[in-house]
Motif scaffolding. Sequence first.
Motif, mmCIF file in Angstrom:
data_model
loop_
_atom_site.group_PDB
_atom_site.id
_atom_site.type_symbol
_atom_site.label_atom_id
_atom_site.label_comp_id
_atom_site.label_asym_id
_atom_site.label_seq_id
_atom_site.Cartn_x
_atom_site.Cartn_y
_atom_site.Cartn_z
ATOM 1 N N ASN A 24 0.824 -1.204 0.000
ATOM 2 C CA ASN A 24 0.000 0.000 0.000
ATOM 3 C C ASN A 24 0.859 1.256 0.000
ATOM 4 O OD1 ASN A 24 -2.195 -1.696 0.161
ATOM 5 N ND2 ASN A 24 -2.570 -1.350 2.344
ATOM 6 N N SER A 25 1.922 1.280 0.784
ATOM 7 C CA SER A 25 2.781 2.468 0.821
ATOM 8 C C SER A 25 3.499 2.663 -0.506
ATOM 9 C CB SER A 25 3.786 2.369 1.968
ATOM 10 O OG SER A 25 4.602 1.224 1.840
ATOM 11 N N ASP A 26 3.839 1.572 -1.189
ATOM 12 C CA ASP A 26 4.449 1.700 -2.510
ATOM 13 C C ASP A 26 3.498 2.393 -3.481
ATOM 14 O OD1 ASP A 26 6.956 0.415 -2.019
ATOM 15 O OD2 ASP A 26 5.970 -1.537 -2.128
ATOM 16 N N ILE A 27 2.230 2.051 -3.399
ATOM 17 C CA ILE A 27 1.239 2.676 -4.285
ATOM 18 C C ILE A 27 1.206 4.178 -4.047
ATOM 19 C CG2 ILE A 27 -1.224 2.833 -4.824
ATOM 20 C CD1 ILE A 27 0.224 0.330 -5.928
ATOM 21 N N VAL A 28 1.172 4.598 -2.793
ATOM 22 C CA VAL A 28 1.171 6.025 -2.483
ATOM 23 C C VAL A 28 2.432 6.690 -3.031
ATOM 24 C CG1 VAL A 28 1.222 7.731 -0.621
ATOM 25 C CG2 VAL A 28 -0.278 5.727 -0.441
ATOM 26 N N ASN A 29 3.571 6.049 -2.875
ATOM 27 C CA ASN A 29 4.835 6.622 -3.360
ATOM 28 C C ASN A 29 4.841 6.767 -4.874
ATOM 29 O OD1 ASN A 29 5.850 6.667 -0.738
ATOM 30 N ND2 ASN A 29 6.814 4.660 -0.930
ATOM 31 N N LEU A 30 4.333 5.770 -5.577
ATOM 32 C CA LEU A 30 4.321 5.837 -7.043
ATOM 33 C C LEU A 30 3.341 6.896 -7.536
ATOM 34 C CD1 LEU A 30 4.450 2.002 -7.842
ATOM 35 C CD2 LEU A 30 6.319 3.657 -8.045
ATOM 36 N N MET A 31 2.235 7.062 -6.829
ATOM 37 C CA MET A 31 1.295 8.119 -7.206
ATOM 38 C C MET A 31 1.915 9.492 -6.960
ATOM 39 S SD MET A 31 -2.332 6.483 -5.866
ATOM 40 C CE MET A 31 -3.439 7.211 -7.072
ATOM 41 N N MET A 32 2.723 9.616 -5.905
ATOM 42 C CA MET A 32 3.392 10.881 -5.602
ATOM 43 C C MET A 32 4.404 11.243 -6.678
ATOM 44 S SD MET A 32 5.456 12.012 -2.118
ATOM 45 C CE MET A 32 4.846 10.535 -1.322
ATOM 46 N N LEU A 33 4.971 10.256 -7.335
ATOM 47 C CA LEU A 33 5.927 10.533 -8.405
ATOM 48 C C LEU A 33 5.275 11.297 -9.548
ATOM 49 C CD1 LEU A 33 8.162 7.348 -8.709
ATOM 50 C CD2 LEU A 33 8.964 9.710 -8.742
ATOM 51 N N CYS A 34 3.993 11.088 -9.752
ATOM 52 C CA CYS A 34 3.295 11.767 -10.849
ATOM 53 C C CYS A 34 3.418 13.286 -10.742
ATOM 54 C CB CYS A 34 1.837 11.308 -10.887
ATOM 55 S SG CYS A 34 0.750 12.291 -11.951
ATOM 56 N N PRO A 35 2.985 13.928 -9.647
ATOM 57 C CA PRO A 35 3.122 15.385 -9.595
ATOM 58 C C PRO A 35 4.563 15.867 -9.527
ATOM 59 C CG PRO A 35 2.273 14.540 -7.514
ATOM 60 C CD PRO A 35 2.208 13.420 -8.498
ATOM 61 N N PHE A 36 5.419 15.170 -8.772
ATOM 62 C CA PHE A 36 6.781 15.675 -8.618
ATOM 63 C C PHE A 36 7.576 15.598 -9.918
ATOM 64 C CE2 PHE A 36 6.273 15.366 -3.929
ATOM 65 C CZ PHE A 36 6.679 16.660 -3.649
ATOM 66 N N GLU A 37 7.442 14.523 -10.663
ATOM 67 C CA GLU A 37 8.127 14.459 -11.959
ATOM 68 C C GLU A 37 7.539 15.467 -12.938
ATOM 69 O OE1 GLU A 37 10.606 10.675 -12.984
ATOM 70 O OE2 GLU A 37 8.581 10.610 -13.807
ATOM 71 N N THR A 38 6.234 15.675 -12.862
ATOM 72 C CA THR A 38 5.585 16.577 -13.805
ATOM 73 C C THR A 38 6.039 18.013 -13.600
ATOM 74 O OG1 THR A 38 3.654 15.121 -13.972
ATOM 75 C CG2 THR A 38 3.358 17.411 -14.629
ATOM 76 N N VAL A 39 6.045 18.495 -12.362
ATOM 77 C CA VAL A 39 6.452 19.887 -12.148
ATOM 78 C C VAL A 39 7.953 20.065 -12.376
ATOM 79 C CG1 VAL A 39 4.545 20.374 -10.574
ATOM 80 C CG2 VAL A 39 6.740 19.608 -9.634
ATOM 81 N N ALA A 40 8.743 19.001 -12.133
ATOM 82 C CA ALA A 40 10.189 19.116 -12.330
ATOM 83 C C ALA A 40 10.546 19.145 -13.804
ATOM 84 C CB ALA A 40 10.910 17.963 -11.638
ATOM 85 N N ASN A 41 9.862 18.319 -14.606
ATOM 86 C CA ASN A 41 10.205 18.186 -16.028
ATOM 87 C C ASN A 41 9.312 19.019 -16.941
ATOM 88 O OD1 ASN A 41 12.216 16.281 -15.362
ATOM 89 N ND2 ASN A 41 10.704 14.627 -15.328
ATOM 90 N N GLU A 42 8.299 19.667 -16.347
ATOM 91 C CA GLU A 42 7.350 20.494 -17.118
ATOM 92 C C GLU A 42 6.714 19.698 -18.241
ATOM 93 O OE1 GLU A 42 9.482 24.082 -18.188
ATOM 94 O OE2 GLU A 42 10.505 24.011 -16.238
ATOM 95 N N ALA A 43 6.454 18.439 -17.967
ATOM 96 C CA ALA A 43 5.797 17.528 -18.910
ATOM 97 C C ALA A 43 5.178 16.401 -18.095
ATOM 98 C CB ALA A 43 6.793 16.975 -19.920
ATOM 99 N N PRO A 44 4.086 15.823 -18.591
ATOM 100 C CA PRO A 44 3.430 14.763 -17.829
ATOM 101 C C PRO A 44 4.359 13.586 -17.540
ATOM 102 C CG PRO A 44 1.990 15.544 -19.574
ATOM 103 C CD PRO A 44 3.328 16.175 -19.815
ATOM 104 N N SER A 45 4.385 13.155 -16.303
ATOM 105 C CA SER A 45 5.181 11.991 -15.916
ATOM 106 C C SER A 45 4.502 10.713 -16.384
ATOM 107 C CB SER A 45 5.341 11.949 -14.399
ATOM 108 O OG SER A 45 5.815 10.685 -13.973
ATOM 109 N N PRO A 46 5.258 9.742 -16.882
ATOM 110 C CA PRO A 46 4.646 8.473 -17.273
ATOM 111 C C PRO A 46 4.053 7.719 -16.093
ATOM 112 C CG PRO A 46 7.045 8.341 -17.404
ATOM 113 C CD PRO A 46 6.707 9.773 -17.181
#
Length: 438
Positions: A228-250
């Motif tokens: 369950n905690s892995d799922i939360v972590n992977l979902m968190m990668l979505c916004p952080f990669e997106t704002v860092a790369n200025e493009a949607p995270s895969p």
Amino acid sequence: MLRKGALALALSSELVAAAINNTTPSLGFNQTLEQTWAQYSPYYPAAEYTAPPDGCSIIQVNLLQRHGARYPKKSDGKAMKKSAEQLQGASSFNGSEYDFLANFTYDLGTDDLVPYGAAQSYDAGQLHYTRYASLVSENMMPFLRASDSERVVESALNWTAGFAYASNQQYAPVLSVIIDQSTNDTLDDNMCPNVGTSDDETTDWADVFAPAIADRINAAAPGASLSNSDIVNLMMLCPFETVANEAPSPFCDLFTLDEFNSYEYYGDLTDYYGNGYGQELGPVQGVGYVNELLARLTGQPVQDETQTNHTLDSSPTTFPMNLTFYADFSHDNQMISIYSALGLFAQPHNLDPTQPDTERTWQVYKMVPFSGRLITEKLSCTADGETGEYVRILVNDAVQPMDFCGDTGNGLCTLDNFVESQQYARLNGEGDWALCTD
């Protein structure tokens, strides 16, 4: 601590052009998905700004703004990296949405502002000059403070650069006070060691929504064995990669919109039980700022025995009175405590960690997105030949109802009623502050 500066973080050419036009570029998603990222959502106005009612004019503005989009904190980055590597370790993958993992390497920085976050603050500076230009003159410049965190200081400096640009460099505010976060600081929640956490509530909610997601992904990626905690972590990668790369995270494509709605509630619980009404010692951490706000609104010295810095607040150099524009730069957790101390976003009952209340007003993407802002306007209003002073509060441009001080239906309370309504702050948290260290 006093410091002056200009633009703190270089922007890409695209971001500079967009910021100059006051249009921070889209990150490539529709706004509906971005708003499920809770406290990691990009700023957007929660409502269209409305001018004060007829007969009213703004005579003072108090801005409190969160820093712009950033890289993850060290602990979050470590957890996200570990969960991503665990998913990469699956023996096979069923679905093209997992193809990117073959070449994925976690490469996000730590804590610092990202260029997109710098552009958000630059935009805000332009917007606030345009909106409140009538309050500014060579002899009446905005007075700025920031909590001493690099991303907060840089956000303040980028705000000043945007403000100066919008005024054609006629008015270039300076950052006058940077408050040491290791001491008394009303712009950071660092002085309540006995405060609890939201871990129990967020774990309870993860136990509700994450298992079905884990089952789905583990079936598509045998051997990953995601928790369950892995799922939360992977979902968190979505916004952080997106704002860092200025493009949607895969990573965003690994989850449905409904699943991200559950992630949004995870963020709501995090702040509600971490710094908000669900945390016994949450609201008291906002008391110091509220008492500073009352001092500015009334032109009276600060009266506070919580986290204010008496040396700074007693000096006209570091806490000037009777100005027309104040701007403070802070963190999301501290802003949540301030909202709660003020009485904003009050809930009829505590949030249920097993079932979202669809009628709740506590949705942190509307409250503290990256570059989120609280604005308190002091107004002079004339009606039937009589003139009085009033207060109006906006959060991300949405006028806040203030039944607690006799809101007349348009978001206005008399200044006297507003001050009177803030008894919790004026009484130094009614004993809660002592519990922070006892």
